[in-house]
Design a protein around this motif. Sequence first.
Motif, PDB file in Angstrom:
ATOM      1  N   LEU A 165       0.848  -1.202   0.000  1.00 47.14           N
ATOM      2  CA  LEU A 165       0.000   0.000   0.000  1.00 47.14           C
ATOM      3  C   LEU A 165       0.881   1.249   0.000  1.00 47.14           C
ATOM      4  CD1 LEU A 165      -2.632   1.651   0.397  1.00 47.14           C
ATOM      5  CD2 LEU A 165      -2.431   1.212   2.853  1.00 47.14           C
ATOM      6  N   ASP A 166       1.900   1.250   0.848  1.00 48.83           N
ATOM      7  CA  ASP A 166       2.776   2.423   0.925  1.00 48.83           C
ATOM      8  C   ASP A 166       3.498   2.677  -0.396  1.00 48.83           C
ATOM      9  OD1 ASP A 166       2.126   3.239   3.462  1.00 48.83           O
ATOM     10  OD2 ASP A 166       3.707   2.083   4.441  1.00 48.83           O
ATOM     11  N   SER A 167       3.746   1.599  -1.158  1.00 52.77           N
ATOM     12  CA  SER A 167       4.476   1.807  -2.414  1.00 52.77           C
ATOM     13  C   SER A 167       3.562   2.300  -3.543  1.00 52.77           C
ATOM     14  CB  SER A 167       5.204   0.521  -2.823  1.00 52.77           C
ATOM     15  OG  SER A 167       4.250  -0.446  -3.164  1.00 52.77           O
ATOM     16  N   LEU A 168       2.239   2.279  -3.330  1.00 51.58           N
ATOM     17  CA  LEU A 168       1.318   2.776  -4.368  1.00 51.58           C
ATOM     18  C   LEU A 168       1.384   4.296  -4.490  1.00 51.58           C
ATOM     19  CD1 LEU A 168      -1.966   0.703  -3.736  1.00 51.58           C
ATOM     20  CD2 LEU A 168      -0.182   0.299  -5.448  1.00 51.58           C
ATOM     21  N   GLY A 169       1.787   4.950  -3.423  1.00 57.82           N
ATOM     22  CA  GLY A 169       1.911   6.403  -3.458  1.00 57.82           C
ATOM     23  C   GLY A 169       0.571   7.141  -3.442  1.00 57.82           C
ATOM     24  N   VAL A 170      -0.495   6.501  -2.955  1.00 58.01           N
ATOM     25  CA  VAL A 170      -1.786   7.197  -2.860  1.00 58.01           C
ATOM     26  C   VAL A 170      -1.834   8.035  -1.571  1.00 58.01           C
ATOM     27  CG1 VAL A 170      -3.094   5.531  -4.214  1.00 58.01           C
ATOM     28  CG2 VAL A 170      -2.849   5.186  -1.739  1.00 58.01           C
ATOM     29  N   LYS A 171      -2.761   9.004  -1.560  1.00 58.28           N
ATOM     30  CA  LYS A 171      -2.846   9.898  -0.396  1.00 58.28           C
ATOM     31  C   LYS A 171      -3.467   9.212   0.808  1.00 58.28           C
ATOM     32  CE  LYS A 171      -3.047  14.802  -1.422  1.00 58.28           C
ATOM     33  NZ  LYS A 171      -3.751  15.091  -2.692  1.00 58.28           N
ATOM     34  N   GLN A 172      -4.440   8.316   0.545  1.00 58.60           N
ATOM     35  CA  GLN A 172      -5.120   7.645   1.638  1.00 58.60           C
ATOM     36  C   GLN A 172      -5.724   6.336   1.145  1.00 58.60           C
ATOM     37  OE1 GLN A 172      -6.830  11.148   1.173  1.00 58.60           O
ATOM     38  NE2 GLN A 172      -7.402  10.129  -0.731  1.00 58.60           N
ATOM     39  N   ALA A 173      -6.095   5.510   2.109  1.00 58.61           N
ATOM     40  CA  ALA A 173      -6.759   4.248   1.751  1.00 58.61           C
ATOM     41  C   ALA A 173      -7.998   4.109   2.614  1.00 58.61           C
ATOM     42  CB  ALA A 173      -5.815   3.080   1.973  1.00 58.61           C
ATOM     43  N   PHE A 174      -8.922   3.270   2.131  1.00 60.85           N
ATOM     44  CA  PHE A 174     -10.162   3.030   2.870  1.00 60.85           C
ATOM     45  C   PHE A 174     -10.358   1.538   3.060  1.00 60.85           C
ATOM     46  CE2 PHE A 174     -10.588   7.075   0.733  1.00 60.85           C
ATOM     47  CZ  PHE A 174     -11.078   7.887   1.752  1.00 60.85           C
ATOM     48  N   PHE A 175     -11.045   1.210   4.129  1.00 62.60           N
ATOM     49  CA  PHE A 175     -11.352  -0.194   4.389  1.00 62.60           C
ATOM     50  C   PHE A 175     -12.770  -0.261   4.947  1.00 62.60           C
ATOM     51  CE2 PHE A 175     -11.334  -3.941   7.274  1.00 62.60           C
ATOM     52  CZ  PHE A 175     -11.155  -4.913   6.299  1.00 62.60           C
ATOM     53  N   LEU A 176     -13.567  -1.169   4.383  1.00 56.83           N
ATOM     54  CA  LEU A 176     -14.948  -1.306   4.857  1.00 56.83           C
ATOM     55  C   LEU A 176     -14.960  -2.202   6.090  1.00 56.83           C
ATOM     56  CD1 LEU A 176     -18.003  -0.857   4.455  1.00 56.83           C
ATOM     57  CD2 LEU A 176     -17.996  -2.841   2.915  1.00 56.83           C
ATOM     58  N   LYS A 177     -15.520  -1.648   7.159  1.00 52.29           N
ATOM     59  CA  LYS A 177     -15.583  -2.365   8.442  1.00 52.29           C
ATOM     60  C   LYS A 177     -16.114  -3.786   8.217  1.00 52.29           C
ATOM     61  CE  LYS A 177     -17.379  -1.261  12.938  1.00 52.29           C
ATOM     62  NZ  LYS A 177     -17.813  -1.865  13.890  1.00 52.29           N
ATOM     63  N   THR A 178     -15.463  -4.747   8.866  1.00 53.57           N
ATOM     64  CA  THR A 178     -15.912  -6.130   8.697  1.00 53.57           C
ATOM     65  C   THR A 178     -15.850  -6.867  10.023  1.00 53.57           C
ATOM     66  OG1 THR A 178     -15.677  -8.073   7.291  1.00 53.57           O
ATOM     67  CG2 THR A 178     -13.652  -7.162   8.137  1.00 53.57           C
ATOM     68  N   ASP A 179     -16.567  -7.968  10.091  1.00 53.57           N
ATOM     69  CA  ASP A 179     -16.490  -8.821  11.270  1.00 53.57           C
ATOM     70  C   ASP A 179     -15.482  -9.925  10.957  1.00 53.57           C
ATOM     71  OD1 ASP A 179     -16.780 -10.521  13.355  1.00 53.57           O
ATOM     72  OD2 ASP A 179     -18.941 -10.812  13.143  1.00 53.57           O
ATOM     73  N   TRP A 180     -14.346  -9.878  11.627  1.00 57.45           N
ATOM     74  CA  TRP A 180     -13.277 -10.838  11.340  1.00 57.45           C
ATOM     75  C   TRP A 180     -13.541 -12.194  12.006  1.00 57.45           C
ATOM     76  CZ3 TRP A 180      -9.002  -9.967   8.191  1.00 57.45           C
ATOM     77  CH2 TRP A 180      -8.806  -8.652   7.770  1.00 57.45           C
ATOM     78  N   GLY A 181     -14.586 -12.291  12.812  1.00 55.71           N
ATOM     79  CA  GLY A 181     -14.922 -13.558  13.451  1.00 55.71           C
ATOM     80  C   GLY A 181     -14.163 -13.754  14.749  1.00 55.71           C
ATOM     81  N   SER A 182     -14.469 -14.847  15.443  1.00 51.40           N
ATOM     82  CA  SER A 182     -13.922 -15.017  16.793  1.00 51.40           C
ATOM     83  C   SER A 182     -12.822 -16.074  16.862  1.00 51.40           C
ATOM     84  CB  SER A 182     -15.054 -15.369  17.759  1.00 51.40           C
ATOM     85  OG  SER A 182     -15.670 -16.548  17.286  1.00 51.40           O
ATOM     86  N   SER A 183     -12.335 -16.513  15.696  1.00 52.71           N
ATOM     87  CA  SER A 183     -11.186 -17.428  15.733  1.00 52.71           C
ATOM     88  C   SER A 183      -9.971 -16.634  16.213  1.00 52.71           C
ATOM     89  CB  SER A 183     -10.915 -18.004  14.342  1.00 52.71           C
ATOM     90  OG  SER A 183     -10.400 -16.984  13.511  1.00 52.71           O
ATOM     91  N   SER A 184      -8.914 -17.341  16.579  1.00 51.75           N
ATOM     92  CA  SER A 184      -7.731 -16.658  17.114  1.00 51.75           C
ATOM     93  C   SER A 184      -7.148 -15.676  16.104  1.00 51.75           C
ATOM     94  CB  SER A 184      -6.687 -17.689  17.517  1.00 51.75           C
ATOM     95  OG  SER A 184      -7.288 -18.577  18.429  1.00 51.75           O
ATOM     96  N   LEU A 185      -7.007 -16.111  14.859  1.00 49.15           N
ATOM     97  CA  LEU A 185      -6.446 -15.204  13.851  1.00 49.15           C
ATOM     98  C   LEU A 185      -7.420 -14.085  13.518  1.00 49.15           C
ATOM     99  CD1 LEU A 185      -4.475 -17.483  11.370  1.00 49.15           C
ATOM    100  CD2 LEU A 185      -3.551 -15.703  12.880  1.00 49.15           C
ATOM    101  N   GLY A 186      -8.730 -14.374  13.590  1.00 49.32           N
ATOM    102  CA  GLY A 186      -9.737 -13.328  13.389  1.00 49.32           C
ATOM    103  C   GLY A 186      -9.564 -12.227  14.428  1.00 49.32           C
ATOM    104  N   LEU A 187      -9.415 -12.626  15.692  1.00 47.49           N
ATOM    105  CA  LEU A 187      -9.226 -11.648  16.775  1.00 47.49           C
ATOM    106  C   LEU A 187      -7.910 -10.892  16.595  1.00 47.49           C
ATOM    107  CD1 LEU A 187     -10.335 -13.878  19.814  1.00 47.49           C
ATOM    108  CD2 LEU A 187     -11.664 -12.035  18.750  1.00 47.49           C
ATOM    109  N   ALA A 188      -6.867 -11.618  16.167  1.00 49.40           N
ATOM    110  CA  ALA A 188      -5.551 -10.981  16.000  1.00 49.40           C
ATOM    111  C   ALA A 188      -5.582  -9.957  14.868  1.00 49.40           C
ATOM    112  CB  ALA A 188      -4.489 -12.047  15.723  1.00 49.40           C
ATOM    113  N   LEU A 189      -6.238 -10.304  13.768  1.00 42.32           N
ATOM    114  CA  LEU A 189      -6.286  -9.379  12.631  1.00 42.32           C
ATOM    115  C   LEU A 189      -7.198  -8.192  12.931  1.00 42.32           C
ATOM    116  CD1 LEU A 189      -6.236 -12.004   9.752  1.00 42.32           C
ATOM    117  CD2 LEU A 189      -4.472 -10.275  10.229  1.00 42.32           C
TER     118      LEU A 189
END
Length: 333
Positions: free
Chosen positions: A290-314
Amino acid sequence: MIVSVQDAINILRAGGVVALPTETVYGLAGNATNPQAVAQIFAVKNRPADNPLICHFADIASIEQYVETLSPLTRRLLERFSPGPISVMADLPVDSPLRFATCGSLQVIVRIPNHPLTLTVLHEVTFPLAAPSANTSGQLSPTTAQMVEADLGQKGIAVVDGGACRVGVESTIVDARAGDVVRILRPGAIGPAELLQVMPAVRCTIVSDGQTAVPGSRHRHYAPRTPVYLWKTPPGFVVPDSAVLLLEEQRKQLEPLLSRPGLHVRQLVLGSLANLEETARNFYQRLHQLDSLGVKQAFFLKTDWGSSSLGLALQDRMNKICQSPNETGIGNV
Ligand code: TXA
Ligand code: MG
């Protein structure tokens, strides 16, 4: 500069610092008992002086040479999950040589990393290695030798190339000193599900950010240089000069937005909820991209990552990365 395991051992024995691979992220390692080596880690990372360093050991017996008697629960966790992506809190004697690495604290966080090259180094050098993630403080944790070089290469830091990290997010940090409860101070690949599977009689709590016992969580952490704003709902349009971070599962939802004619917005796929292992493995590399794209900003749509360990970590890492659109107004468009 990429160096061999033997070079890394020589650098560490001479009191220097070197970046080493682990299964989670690359670490910037130095002799944890040597005040000059510890000071050099802080200097290279530009790390706040009140942010202690995790200490890495070859095996449980080596840990026990440095810490007060481990609680039976802490020992069981180490026996079950080490070498592996878990770090445990332990108490130090007042005259411990590790107190430089802990910024004076009588609590230390220890772990046995699961990477063959770094385990070889730990067995050879015989002293513990203080090793925070091998990035300038506030930047992304590196998961490849190339990411380390991009950040710390100009500072003359040598790297042992152990390939891409298998897990991709930092270790789970737990405090199991109380005996009957495992407090998760930083979520990671080993989470409530794995912990409860092997010790069903034990309580497991996740310490939320506000009351965290891990000082590092107070500092801005794990973030790309490009500001990332969180959309609560899919917006009508995207401001120019932006990127959208995406999960595969969000494509459909964002289709009306992203398929607009004439829309010049970069799309960066983080991975999918259906394969969180792969998503975690690539997570910091995607953000580095993302940093190498050189854009001014990025957006992310809120999501439910779930309750698995990696879901909680991410979810934890994403919470730290994303700024609320309302703070700046920019995401409200
Ligand atoms: O996976 C990992 O744990 C990686 C690899 C290299 O082992 N290391 C890592 O270190 O993530 P670092 O320094 O980036 O994050 C360690 C976190 C920080 O938030 C720090 O504040 C906390 O652990 N920490 C370390 N020692 C501590 C101590 N004695 N007491 C309280 N918090 C501690
Ligand atoms: Mg770090």
